[in-house]
Design an enzyme around this catalytic site. Structure first.
Site, PDB file in Angstrom:
ATOM      1  N   PHE A 150     -13.640  29.871 -10.196  1.00 14.38           N
ATOM      2  CA  PHE A 150     -12.903  28.840 -10.931  1.00 14.38           C
ATOM      3  C   PHE A 150     -11.760  28.379 -10.045  1.00 14.38           C
ATOM      4  O   PHE A 150     -10.932  29.186  -9.613  1.00 14.38           O
ATOM      5  CB  PHE A 150     -12.356  29.364 -12.273  1.00 14.38           C
ATOM      6  CG  PHE A 150     -11.798  28.246 -13.103  1.00 14.38           C
ATOM      7  CD1 PHE A 150     -12.586  27.570 -14.027  1.00 14.38           C
ATOM      8  CD2 PHE A 150     -10.481  27.825 -12.928  1.00 14.38           C
ATOM      9  CE1 PHE A 150     -12.075  26.511 -14.773  1.00 14.38           C
ATOM     10  CE2 PHE A 150      -9.967  26.768 -13.667  1.00 14.38           C
ATOM     11  CZ  PHE A 150     -10.767  26.106 -14.593  1.00 14.38           C
ATOM     12  N   ASP A 235      -7.652  31.164  -2.721  1.00 15.67           N
ATOM     13  CA  ASP A 235      -7.089  30.545  -3.922  1.00 15.67           C
ATOM     14  C   ASP A 235      -6.378  31.642  -4.714  1.00 15.67           C
ATOM     15  O   ASP A 235      -7.008  32.410  -5.440  1.00 15.67           O
ATOM     16  CB  ASP A 235      -8.206  29.895  -4.739  1.00 15.67           C
ATOM     17  CG  ASP A 235      -7.669  29.258  -6.026  1.00 15.67           C
ATOM     18  OD1 ASP A 235      -6.503  29.521  -6.380  1.00 15.67           O
ATOM     19  OD2 ASP A 235      -8.427  28.512  -6.677  1.00 15.67           O
ATOM     20  N   LYS A 264       0.678  28.230 -10.883  1.00 16.87           N
ATOM     21  CA  LYS A 264       0.984  28.974 -12.105  1.00 16.87           C
ATOM     22  C   LYS A 264       2.355  29.664 -12.121  1.00 16.87           C
ATOM     23  O   LYS A 264       3.334  29.109 -12.595  1.00 16.87           O
ATOM     24  CB  LYS A 264      -0.106  30.006 -12.369  1.00 16.87           C
ATOM     25  CG  LYS A 264      -1.455  29.391 -12.721  1.00 16.87           C
ATOM     26  CD  LYS A 264      -2.420  30.457 -13.198  1.00 16.87           C
ATOM     27  CE  LYS A 264      -3.855  29.983 -13.312  1.00 16.87           C
ATOM     28  NZ  LYS A 264      -4.181  29.349 -14.557  1.00 16.87           N
TER      29      LYS A 264
END
Ligand code: PMP
Length: 458
Positions: A150, A235, A264
């Site tokens: 993802f 990532d 985030k």
């Protein structure tokens, strides 16, 4: 002046309906079905509070955003200062006030030799950036990603998403892109050997399902990328900044990426922000001439409030030793869950690192439980865990999520500020919910049946 407090007080009763009418009716309905349509009125640290003052342990933490906890007073104070300073924000063609300072901090913390930083507004924008950088740096075009990966939902990121559910209706995707199984070096090397690969993008620990690679995988994958002149992109949008018990998950295996993406947690939970850290030579290939100095940019890159949130977040992580707390509380939680889980037939394992944990369940052998298990799985592969999560929220006030489609995995992603009492409470709550789901017929299966019915009705 807008009186936000008064507005919220007046409108509180309309918020759910407005959301349903104007934002995302399907999500609102789905939340209703699973009993997650609660209206929280306050967030503090690792907790959410509803109108009645009930406290919930938030094990979603905004999909991993609230590393420092919600509404951290020190981060808020830094943001207030940034506002009070009347900074010359977003001049665009001039020297920005805070971005260089945050870039310096991030580079110092990052593993390996990374030199340059591009600031984004989100994780997916960081992924888009990395794809463009890899292509510009290598002159090649193909991107390799992992199955079940993802990386965000804008079109480039979606193209390297390993879960097809997200892609339906949005094709055609960016090409050429190839998926390889996570943790499979031979498959990666086969693709790299074709000689057209610009980059390999990978989450050091996969968020969907919480899959942890075997020890040699990431260092070997990075070495293979170097051998075949492809960019190794880590990532760390979810794993970065302490989530896994190290500042960056790459550190667990001594991996040095060519590009590292964070987002985030860097926000402090206040300001959308991400960062793409890259090696200087890559950056120079992108911004290769003066007339290409704006070739990759965005209006809000380097915006002062985002930079202040980032700087304040890094300070809090350090001052409150939250990376260490993540490791310690993560170990405690995983060990205790394993000990408790071991008593139950359907418990399989707890995996992850730090405070990024997945609890996996497996098909039981005893006849009655197997009947219930098969029934729920024939209706929807994620239903079993959802049926456990509902009493976890309604009876134990623990908010968590299923780790992905077609998985019997519950994911725990609490704030890094949780303490021993929180951990012990979580373990107790899971113990009770696991006990309940081992009674067939029993309350968890009833919930499952209700969910299945709602799903069949549409
Ligand atoms: N990469 C990873 C590993 C993620 O977990 C996410 C978000 N869950 C993203 C990228 C996308 O980030 P954003 O939602 O900020 O676009």
């Amino acid at each position: 002046m807008l009186d936000l407090k008064a507005l919220l007080t007046d409108e509180r009763g309309h918020l759910a309906l407005l959301s349903e009418e104007r934002i995302n009716p399907a999500l609102c309905k789905a939340l209703k079905v699973i009993g997650y349509n609660k209206q929280y009125v306050r967030g503090k640290g690792a907790y959410l509070f509803d109108e009645a003052g009930n406290r919930y342990i938030d094990c979603l933490s905004g999909f991993g955003t609230f590393a420092c906890g919600r509404n951290h007073p020190a981060i808020r104070e830094s943001l207030k200062q940034a506002m009070d300073l009347d900074l010359p924000n977003l001049v665009a063609m001039g020297v920005a006030s805070l971005s260089g300072l945050l870039a310096r901090e991030l580079i110092q913390l990052a593993p390996g030799q990374l030199d340059m930083v591009f600031f984004t507004n989100s994780g997916t924008e960081g992924v888009e950036t990395s794809i463009k950088y890899a292509r510009a740096a290598t002159g090649k075009s193909r991107i390799i990603h992992c199955k079940r990966s993802f990386h965000g939902l804008s079109l480039g990121s979606l193209s390297v998403n390993g879960n097809d559910e997200f892609k339906e209706g949005f094709g055609p995707m960016l090409e050429p892109v190839t998926a390889v199984p996570f943790n499979d070096l031979a498959a990666l090397e086969r693709e790299l050997a074709r000689g057209d690969v610009a980059g390999f993008i990978v989450e050091p620990i996969q968020g969907k399902g919480v899959f942890v690679p075997s020890d040699g995988y990431l260092p070997e994958a990075a070495a293979l990328c170097r051998k075949h002149k492809a960019i190794f992109i880590a990532d760390e949008v979810q794993t970065g900044l302490g989530r896994t018990g190290k500042m960056f998950a790459c550190e667990h295996w001594g991996v040095e990426p060519d590009i590292l993406i964070v987002a985030k947690a860097l926000s402090g939970g206040y300001m959308p922000v991400g960062a793409v850290l890259s090696k200087r030579w890559i950056h120079e290939k992108v911004f290769s001439r003066l007339d290409r100095c704006f070739v990759h940019s965005s209006t809000f890159t380097e915006n002062d409030l985002a930079m202040a949130a980032g700087l304040a977040t890094l300070t809090v992580l350090k001052e409150e030793t939250l990376v260490e707390n993540s490791a310690a509380m993560g170990n405690r939680l995983a060990e205790k869950l394993r000990a408790v889980g071991g008593q139950y037939e359907m418990f399989s394992e707890v995996r992850g690192r730090g405070l990024m944990l997945g609890i996996e369940f497996k098909q039981p052998t005893s006849l009655t439980l197997k009947m219930g298990w098969n029934l729920l799985h024939s209706l929807d592969a994620s239903l079993f865990c959802q049926a456990m999560l509902i009493p976890l929220l309604t009876e134990h006030r623990v908010l968590a999520q299923v780790a992905g489609h077609h998985l019997d995995v519950i994911k725990l992603l609490p704030s890094l500020v949780i303490n021993e009492d929180d951990v012990d409470y979580l373990v107790g709550a899971f113990d009770q919910v696991m006990a309940a789901c081992h009674r067939f017929p029993g309350p968890v299966w009833e919930v499952g049946k209700r969910l299945a019915g709602a799903q069949l009705r549409g």
